[in-house]
Design a protein around this motif. Sequence first.
Motif, short mmCIF file in Angstrom:
data_model
loop_
_atom_site.label_atom_id
_atom_site.label_comp_id
_atom_site.label_asym_id
_atom_site.label_seq_id
_atom_site.Cartn_x
_atom_site.Cartn_y
_atom_site.Cartn_z
N THR A 264 0.90 3.20 20.89
CA THR A 264 0.27 1.91 21.02
C THR A 264 0.61 1.08 19.80
N LYS A 265 1.13 -0.10 20.03
CA LYS A 265 1.45 -0.99 18.93
C LYS A 265 0.16 -1.55 18.35
N GLN A 266 0.20 -1.83 17.08
CA GLN A 266 -0.93 -2.47 16.43
C GLN A 266 -0.62 -3.96 16.31
N PHE A 267 -1.51 -4.81 16.76
CA PHE A 267 -1.28 -6.24 16.77
C PHE A 267 -2.34 -6.94 15.93
N ARG A 268 -1.96 -8.03 15.39
CA ARG A 268 -2.90 -8.89 14.70
C ARG A 268 -3.08 -10.13 15.58
N SER A 269 -4.15 -10.80 15.41
CA SER A 269 -4.39 -11.99 16.22
C SER A 269 -3.66 -13.17 15.60
N SER A 270 -2.56 -13.56 16.22
CA SER A 270 -1.78 -14.67 15.72
C SER A 270 -1.11 -15.38 16.90
N PRO A 271 -0.66 -16.61 16.69
CA PRO A 271 0.02 -17.33 17.79
C PRO A 271 1.24 -16.59 18.32
N GLU A 272 1.93 -15.86 17.45
CA GLU A 272 3.11 -15.12 17.89
C GLU A 272 2.75 -14.05 18.91
N GLU A 273 1.57 -13.49 18.78
CA GLU A 273 1.15 -12.42 19.69
C GLU A 273 0.89 -12.95 21.10
N ALA A 274 0.66 -14.24 21.22
CA ALA A 274 0.40 -14.84 22.54
C ALA A 274 1.66 -15.45 23.15
N ASP A 275 2.80 -15.33 22.48
CA ASP A 275 4.04 -15.94 22.94
C ASP A 275 4.79 -14.97 23.86
N LEU A 276 4.79 -15.25 25.16
CA LEU A 276 5.46 -14.38 26.14
C LEU A 276 6.96 -14.28 25.91
N ARG A 277 7.54 -15.25 25.23
CA ARG A 277 8.98 -15.23 25.01
C ARG A 277 9.39 -14.20 23.96
N ARG A 278 8.46 -13.79 23.12
CA ARG A 278 8.75 -12.81 22.07
C ARG A 278 8.65 -11.40 22.63
N ALA A 279 9.67 -10.59 22.40
CA ALA A 279 9.70 -9.22 22.93
C ALA A 279 8.59 -8.36 22.33
N ASP A 280 8.15 -8.68 21.12
CA ASP A 280 7.15 -7.85 20.45
C ASP A 280 5.74 -8.41 20.56
N SER A 281 5.51 -9.36 21.46
CA SER A 281 4.18 -9.98 21.54
C SER A 281 3.23 -9.15 22.39
N LEU A 282 1.98 -9.19 22.00
CA LEU A 282 0.93 -8.52 22.77
C LEU A 282 0.82 -9.14 24.15
N ALA A 283 0.98 -10.45 24.23
CA ALA A 283 0.89 -11.13 25.52
C ALA A 283 1.91 -10.58 26.50
N ARG A 284 3.14 -10.35 26.03
CA ARG A 284 4.17 -9.82 26.92
C ARG A 284 3.80 -8.41 27.36
#
Length: 126
Positions: free
Chosen positions: A3-23
Amino acid sequence: MVTKQFRSSPEEADLRRADSLAREIFSDVANKWAFLIIESLGEGTLRFSELRNAIEGISHKMLTQNLRMLERNGLVERRVHPTVPPRVEYTLTQSGQGLRAAIDGMCDWTHQYLSHIEAARRRFDG
């Protein structure tokens, strides 16, 4: 499972980023079984066997895997009642209800454009 560890940031909500939590979340829930489970649970709390009967074609294994994934993502709550045999019920959480609203929109879209899609498929396949 790692399980990846994520921080709450705008990058995490960006579906275009391969490493985003949103994706990762989108990848989890964007499958036919998850959609059908969420739609079925939108009608109310159901037991495992009731869910399986409500969703034609889903195997025991796929239902189990998808329910676990939905529970892990906080979309479904699993409640075990201490009876013999144990009674297990599933219900949508508040965020699951929110996702159901989006799924309802997709169902409405499908109904609205079904004949257009069928015609396009005939033209393409022909």
